[in-house]
Design a protein around this motif. Structure first.
Motif, PDB file in Angstrom:
ATOM      1  N   PHE A 131       0.874  -1.174   0.000  1.00  0.00           N
ATOM      2  CA  PHE A 131       0.000   0.000   0.000  1.00  0.00           C
ATOM      3  C   PHE A 131       0.914   1.227   0.000  1.00  0.00           C
ATOM      4  O   PHE A 131       1.671   1.449   0.940  1.00  0.00           O
ATOM      5  CB  PHE A 131      -0.874  -0.023   1.270  1.00  0.00           C
ATOM      6  N   ILE A 132       0.864   2.013  -1.091  1.00  0.00           N
ATOM      7  CA  ILE A 132       1.784   3.157  -1.210  1.00  0.00           C
ATOM      8  C   ILE A 132       1.093   4.426  -0.702  1.00  0.00           C
ATOM      9  O   ILE A 132      -0.071   4.686  -1.028  1.00  0.00           O
ATOM     10  CB  ILE A 132       2.220   3.345  -2.682  1.00  0.00           C
ATOM     11  N   LEU A 133       1.833   5.175   0.117  1.00  0.00           N
ATOM     12  CA  LEU A 133       1.313   6.456   0.626  1.00  0.00           C
ATOM     13  C   LEU A 133       2.163   7.579   0.046  1.00  0.00           C
ATOM     14  O   LEU A 133       3.400   7.489   0.049  1.00  0.00           O
ATOM     15  CB  LEU A 133       1.423   6.514   2.153  1.00  0.00           C
ATOM     16  N   THR A 134       1.511   8.635  -0.449  1.00  0.00           N
ATOM     17  CA  THR A 134       2.257   9.821  -0.883  1.00  0.00           C
ATOM     18  C   THR A 134       1.676  11.025  -0.111  1.00  0.00           C
ATOM     19  O   THR A 134       0.825  11.747  -0.624  1.00  0.00           O
ATOM     20  CB  THR A 134       2.140  10.039  -2.407  1.00  0.00           C
ATOM     21  N   THR A 147      -1.454   4.546   8.943  1.00  0.00           N
ATOM     22  CA  THR A 147      -0.446   3.472   9.048  1.00  0.00           C
ATOM     23  C   THR A 147      -0.905   2.446  10.103  1.00  0.00           C
ATOM     24  O   THR A 147      -0.704   1.248   9.918  1.00  0.00           O
ATOM     25  CB  THR A 147       0.964   4.004   9.381  1.00  0.00           C
ATOM     26  N   GLY A 148      -1.552   2.934  11.154  1.00  0.00           N
ATOM     27  CA  GLY A 148      -2.060   2.017  12.194  1.00  0.00           C
ATOM     28  C   GLY A 148      -3.069   1.048  11.598  1.00  0.00           C
ATOM     29  O   GLY A 148      -3.019  -0.167  11.836  1.00  0.00           O
ATOM     30  N   PHE A 149      -3.984   1.588  10.783  1.00  0.00           N
ATOM     31  CA  PHE A 149      -5.010   0.749  10.142  1.00  0.00           C
ATOM     32  C   PHE A 149      -4.347  -0.304   9.236  1.00  0.00           C
ATOM     33  O   PHE A 149      -4.686  -1.484   9.276  1.00  0.00           O
ATOM     34  CB  PHE A 149      -5.947   1.658   9.323  1.00  0.00           C
ATOM     35  N   LEU A 150      -3.358   0.146   8.452  1.00  0.00           N
ATOM     36  CA  LEU A 150      -2.707  -0.784   7.506  1.00  0.00           C
ATOM     37  C   LEU A 150      -1.867  -1.824   8.245  1.00  0.00           C
ATOM     38  O   LEU A 150      -1.844  -2.996   7.862  1.00  0.00           O
ATOM     39  CB  LEU A 150      -1.835  -0.006   6.513  1.00  0.00           C
ATOM     40  N   GLU A 151      -1.181  -1.374   9.302  1.00  0.00           N
ATOM     41  CA  GLU A 151      -0.352  -2.327  10.071  1.00  0.00           C
ATOM     42  C   GLU A 151      -1.233  -3.386  10.723  1.00  0.00           C
ATOM     43  O   GLU A 151      -0.895  -4.562  10.761  1.00  0.00           O
ATOM     44  CB  GLU A 151       0.453  -1.589  11.149  1.00  0.00           C
ATOM     45  N   ARG A 156       1.878  -4.077   3.635  1.00  0.00           N
ATOM     46  CA  ARG A 156       3.249  -3.543   3.562  1.00  0.00           C
ATOM     47  C   ARG A 156       3.158  -2.091   3.108  1.00  0.00           C
ATOM     48  O   ARG A 156       2.635  -1.808   2.027  1.00  0.00           O
ATOM     49  CB  ARG A 156       4.083  -4.357   2.575  1.00  0.00           C
ATOM     50  N   ILE A 157       3.643  -1.179   3.961  1.00  0.00           N
ATOM     51  CA  ILE A 157       3.460   0.252   3.675  1.00  0.00           C
ATOM     52  C   ILE A 157       4.714   0.814   3.017  1.00  0.00           C
ATOM     53  O   ILE A 157       5.824   0.613   3.509  1.00  0.00           O
ATOM     54  CB  ILE A 157       3.194   1.020   4.995  1.00  0.00           C
ATOM     55  N   ILE A 158       4.539   1.522   1.899  1.00  0.00           N
ATOM     56  CA  ILE A 158       5.658   2.207   1.246  1.00  0.00           C
ATOM     57  C   ILE A 158       5.315   3.692   1.251  1.00  0.00           C
ATOM     58  O   ILE A 158       4.238   4.074   0.765  1.00  0.00           O
ATOM     59  CB  ILE A 158       5.836   1.746  -0.221  1.00  0.00           C
TER      60      ILE A 158
END
Ligand SMILES: NC(=O)c1ccc[n+]([C@@H]2O[C@H](COP(=O)([O-])OP(=O)(O)OC[C@H]3O[C@@H](n4cnc5c(N)ncnc54)[C@H](OP(=O)(O)O)[C@@H]3O)[C@@H](O)[C@H]2O)c1
Length: 439
Positions: A131-134, A147-151, A156-158
């Motif tokens: 999951f890419i964050l910009t 990020t808490g939700f994704l973790e 996998r956070i980028i």
């Protein structure tokens, strides 16, 4: 927490609406078609609103997930309505323009994080997915929230920026899709007999064909938009044509030396050729191993799970060719496409048999020497036959009907309620072999 998903009953919107509902959030979805919105209300437990602007004004988080070609106009419509202090996000597969528009058309006090989930709506969970964050303009609180939700979902956070994202994706999606779609079109233009070619093929050709098929079988509008909307894609196409042209030229000129030189140079530049070999070997081995196992299983019972419906078929393998397997499922002959099934392991097969047939209890009484450990026998018996689910010592008796120095043990055995007579026969054989005398 109120989450508004613009385009929320579409593929990606629906996936995340479900996840946010599971988190206990209130979810509002919007979309152009009222009937689809009402259906989503019932199915997902969300609220539907037709008006994007009114909905956006209500959200703590507003996510835009509409087709790429209407994304900018939708951001222009909703961004000015997002409340100060709220979070505005999108899921668009390109990032430069949507992020610029979210930044430009929202209030400075609105937090803006562009995102790109690197998976489609068919995934069963976010586990292991990229999951890419910009982030464009955000407080720590909102970064922590997303990020808490994704973790929590083990994604996998980028973290990147829109420019780097589009540069990378021009190759990661732009070039790969383009090359594979071009192969698909070439096969079409050559009117090539793909089915027949599989008979001549190496496993790597089969794997490539499956990837071509997988890509050209996706939503063509989305794939066209990924090409058209990424500002960096045309530069990558240019480099690709140049490389392909040069290579074809070498072939025409029969310049083997130069061809070898170019191929070796490309291999040197490649991150890690050995690792790529290893991974592709594994992929091929897993493709072949299932077919091998099925072939070995002719005459044996297998459990095959359909990858789309999730239905499990348990039966004896009767026949197999590279495309289909035929099993006898309780007297009914079933022909299943191998590409649509996975072979379950023995543990899973027994689990499904127990679910399908249920279990039944049977008692077995045998006489043994007094020194024998009946609990150890129970343990051995449990492992002896796959139709046996559990074994308990029900009773131990050493009264006057039993000869001196001996005892009678009654074992209560839970069996899968299928082929019970055969399992009983096997159990009696087991007792005989360890010196038990039937009562
Ligand atoms: N699908 C993927 O594999 C994937 C992967 C990663 C990222 N994405 C990104 O996710 C986004 C959505 O893709 P998707 O595959 O979920 O598309 P989708 O299934 O076509 O869903 C889009 C939704 O947007 C709605 N919509 C269209 N115009 C709208 C408007 N003006 N206002 C509100 N709603 C509107 C559509 O409703 P109607 O049906 O009523 O028109 C539909 O429900 C795209 O930006 C895409 O780049 C997709």
């Amino acid at each position: 927490m109120k989450i508004v998903i613009i385009g929320g009953y579409g593929g990606m919107g629906r996936l995340f609406a479900k996840l946010f509902r599971e988190e206990g959030c209130d979810v509002i979805v919007t979309g152009r078609t009222e009937s689809k919105g009402r259906k989503a209300e019932k199915e997902l437990g969300v609220k539907y609103m037709k008006d994007n602007k009114k909905a956006s004004a209500e959200g703590d988080v507003v996510i835009v997930t509409v087709p790429i070609d209407v994304t900018i106009e939708t951001i222009k419509e909703v961004a000015p309505c997002v409340k100060k202090g709220s979070l505005l996000m999108d899921f668009t597969s390109v990032k430069t323009e949507p992020c610029r528009a979210m930044d430009e058309f929202s209030d400075n006090a609105v937090n803006v994080i562009g995102t790109h989930p690197m998976f489609g709506p068919r995934v069963s969970s976010l586990e292991g997915q990229v999951f890419i964050l910009t982030p464009i303009r955000t407080t720590k609180k909102w970064m922590k929230w997303i990020t808490g939700f994704l973790e929590k979902h083990n994604a996998r956070i980028i973290v990147s920026n829109p420019q780097e994202h589009d540069d990378m994706l021009a190759v990661v999606q732009g070039l790969t899709h383009f090359a594979y779609i071009s192969i698909g079109k070439t096969l079409h233009d050559l009117d090539f007999d793909i089915k027949r070619s599989r008979e001549f093929s190496s496993p790597i050709y089969e794997l490539m064909l499956d990837i071509v098929g997988r890509i050209i079988g996706q939503d063509p509008h989305l794939y066209a938009s990924i090409q058209v909307q990424n500002p960096r894609v045309l530069d990558v196409h240019k480099a690709f044509f140049k490389a392909a042209g040069e290579l074809s030229d070498m072939v025409r000129k029969r310049d083997t030396e130069r061809f070898v030189e170019i191929m070796s140079k490309s291999a040197k530049h490649f991150d890690d050729v050995d690792a790529a070999m290893g991974r592709s070997d594994k992929a091929i081995a897993s493709l072949v191993s299932e077919l091998k196992q099925l072939k070995k299983g002719i005459g044996k019972e297998v459990a095959l799970k359909h990858i789309y419906s999730g239905n499990v078929h348990i039966g004896v393998v009767k026949d197999i060719d590279p495309e289909f397997v035929v099993i006898d499922e309780s007297g009914v002959s079933r022909r299943l496409k191998i590409s649509n099934i996975t072979l379950l392991d023995d543990k899973e097969r027994i689990k499904h048999k127990v679910e399908g047939f249920g279990t039944i209890k049977r008692d077995f009484s045998h006489i043994f020497d007094k020194e024998v450990d009946e609990n150890f026998i129970a343990q051995l018996l449990e492992e002896f036959n796959e139709g046996i689910i559990a074994v308990k010592v029900k009773d131990v008796y050493a009264g006057k009907q039993i000869p001196g120095g001996r005892k009678s043990v009654c074992f209560r055995v839970s069996l899968v309620n299928s082929d019970v007579k055969i399992t009983e026969k096997e159990i009696n054989k087991f007792f005989k072999r360890i010196g038990g005398v039937s009562r």
